[in-house]
Motif scaffolding. Sequence first.
Motif: not given
Length: 462
Positions: A102, A104, A118
């Motif tokens: 993921n 970020y 998150f």
Amino acid sequence: MRFRRYLDILFVFILFTKTTFAQGNSCTDDSTAGPDDPHSFDKAFDADKGYGYVVYGDLYRFDCCGTVKRWDFSIGDNGKIELQIWRPVDKKGKIFKLIGFNEYTVTNKNRKSGFVTFDVPDKERLSTEEDDVIGWYAPGDSLIEYTDGTSYDGIWKVAHDDNLKVGDSVDFSGGLDQGSRTYGIQATLAPNTAPKFDPMPDKKISMDINVGTTIYTVKVDDADPADVADLKMEMTTKNDFFMFNTQTGDVIVQSTITVPVGGQTVTLDFKVTDHCGAEGTGSLQVQIDYVGDPNTTPTTTKAKTSKTSPKVKTTITDKTTTDVKTTKETKITETSVAPVATDKNTDKNDKTTAKPDLSTDQDPSNGTMSAMTGGSSVDAALIGGIVAGIVGLIIIIVVTVVCVVNKKAKVRPSGKDPEKANNASKDNAKNDAKDKPSPTDKKPPSDSKSTMNGKPHVKDKG
């Protein structure tokens, strides 16, 4: 040494079991991997740029199968970061396979707070299995802060390859061992969601469908998007007519279909399994219509008409010629049979013209022969030819007999022998010639001698 070898064998067995069989331990809500309070790690962070990390100690190892729904980590700087899941490939814990990540971007606001929470969108959640571990990569500073740890926290630090993609394996043993550190990063997990099939509407096909035709494509759905690539589909129904492509989901006709005359409905059952062992099931109803014998292609035969016109010529001794012409027309109509075949017989008209007139209509009412054709066109034509030949033969015999009888009637003497009658006629003719005077008898006889009946004749003088 023996104990070390035993551990190696045990690790290989566990790894084989994990990759071969479905996972039985599903994560529960709020299961975690990593330290309990990742926000309190504020000692320092690595300022080295372009490095990737994998933390493979027990603290960062997943003990269930599920998805990552949230990341919590302490930060010492701002910038981009990839939060990763790695899976061990070898028993020594040096080679790992990238399962997913993921992305970020840490902002100045995050930096002031010193930590990030998150929540991962549903469509971006990563799927995990038992023994997977946490890792990360930051193009700039490492960003993740750490504190003093123990020697049991296995950490590899290696220069990151920018061409690295999901599914690639990396040997971290060529990097730096960052032992005795505990990094402030945690993954919160969620239970795995079972896959399911899209609704399957009933299908209707005919039994003469071509082999190799795809009649339906099965589709599946999974709320865990990272599971879709690893879903395993199968058709649990054993059927000789249909096969299932487990890669594409296509249901394909694999052989010639035969069903009863009334048709048949077939139910095909399917199962889909995700990487955690969660299953989904579905069924497809296939109605198969009967259309006839599947081994022959239905055909339609046009009506055929066969004509037989035998001409018989008979010559009698008195040079009387009789022509007997018999014409027989048989019309046979053949239609395709599926499933019941019928043959229709048309009217048969037999017309006979003869000199003398001996024509007769072949109809049961006047006592003559009449034949009904049935079965195949070959049998009908054969029967028609035989009937026509018999009729012609009968007519020839009748004509011959009549002619002979008429001739005898004309030349037969009444009650007398023909030879005697002929001789009598000759005698009568001779007598008539004797009675009739000849030209010489009109003159007076002379003195000359004459003969009568071959003898000398002397005229009487007195």
